[in-house]
Every structure is written in structure tokens, then in C-alpha cells.
Design an enzyme around this catalytic site. Sequence first.
Site, mmCIF file in Angstrom:
data_model
loop_
_atom_site.group_PDB
_atom_site.id
_atom_site.type_symbol
_atom_site.label_atom_id
_atom_site.label_comp_id
_atom_site.label_asym_id
_atom_site.label_seq_id
_atom_site.Cartn_x
_atom_site.Cartn_y
_atom_site.Cartn_z
ATOM 1 N N VAL A 250 49.326 21.279 7.783
ATOM 2 C CA VAL A 250 50.182 20.449 8.647
ATOM 3 C C VAL A 250 50.830 21.465 9.586
ATOM 4 C CG1 VAL A 250 52.184 18.917 8.755
ATOM 5 C CG2 VAL A 250 50.537 18.685 6.884
ATOM 6 N N PRO A 251 50.313 21.563 10.815
ATOM 7 C CA PRO A 251 50.517 22.773 11.630
ATOM 8 C C PRO A 251 51.887 22.905 12.295
ATOM 9 C CG PRO A 251 49.193 21.196 12.824
ATOM 10 C CD PRO A 251 49.437 20.600 11.471
ATOM 11 N N CYS A 252 52.924 23.100 11.483
ATOM 12 C CA CYS A 252 54.258 23.270 12.070
ATOM 13 C C CYS A 252 54.372 24.592 12.831
ATOM 14 C CB CYS A 252 55.341 23.156 11.007
ATOM 15 S SG CYS A 252 55.156 24.267 9.614
ATOM 16 N N HIS A 253 53.423 25.510 12.616
ATOM 17 C CA HIS A 253 53.465 26.772 13.377
ATOM 18 C C HIS A 253 53.192 26.536 14.862
ATOM 19 C CE1 HIS A 253 49.243 26.228 12.106
ATOM 20 N NE2 HIS A 253 48.930 26.793 13.269
#
Length: 177
Positions: A140-143
Site C-alpha cells: 500500500v504505497p504510502c511512500h
Amino acid sequence: METKNKPTLYWSLFKFKDWNFYIGSTSKGLVFVGSQNKPFEELFEWAKKRFPGSPLVEDDEKLEPYVIEITQYLEGKRKTFTVPFEYVGTPFQLAVWNALCEIPYGRTTSYSDIANNIKKPAAVRAVGAAIGANPILMTVPCHRVIGKNGSLTGYRGGLEMKTQLLDLEKRGSSSNE
């Protein structure tokens, strides 16, 4: 042996090149991807809050499908994840985490963009908190969320990990276009 409200949490230590972090799943899907080089306590403390009373069982075999996809991602061979997730959070957090999954590989967006996407434009701080609570790093690409001015704001995995992931995606998206 799953009791009605205490699902078993399966975990494994993920190792690939200089990446080391703990991952966890239930029988329904991936629930946790830890921070780079953080101790087992990170997973343990998170599990105590989100799955109180659930047994923690080391099981490399159960986590194999997740390990394969995360490895492919870190090798630059995978841009999206097909493994199932089990989100454990508030409805607001789930809305934010789903919005994160809409950010294309190799792109970044701002906290206010996410707030607008979930139709809560005034909730930028709350969006930031929900992003900070994302338990499934990378997948879950919070970066991919950065400050409006382009600064690399906080990241649970640490700014070094965030930088490495963004660089990996920059290389991956430019080589295939």
C-alpha cells in the site's frame, strides 16, 4: 486453529539483498509489512493493538506468495501487487489506504491530493495520520506521498527506506516507457 474472533497471525522475516523486515498475514491476506531493519517488537506491538489475543505463528510457507511479490517489486520486475490484503483500520483509514493504492507506480502525490480524492479536502492532517498508520508498507504505497513542496515528509519505515523505494520506482518507470 482460528477461534471466532482471534485469527492467527502468521509472520516471517523477509530478507532480500540489504532489505530485512517482518511481514505478517492472516488467512485472508497480508496485514503487515514492517520497517527496514526494525526488530520483531514492531510487529509484536502492532499485532497487540490490532489483533489483541491473536496467536503469532512463524510460517514461511504461508507468507511465500507475499515474499515472491515483494521480491519481484524490489527487483523492479513488478509494479502492482495481486496478493490479497486484509485491512484493519477505521473506515477513514481504509478510504485513505485505498486512495494510496490508486497512485500509479513511479508517481508521487501530496497529502492534500489524497484528502481531495477521498472528498475530505479539509482533513489533510487526518490523512497524514492515516497514512502514518498504514500497516502494509510498499504494497500500500504510502511512500508515494510527499509534501506539497516536494519534500520527503515522514515515513514509518524511515526516510532512507522511502528514498530507496522512490528511486527504485523512478528507475523502473523510466526504463519501461
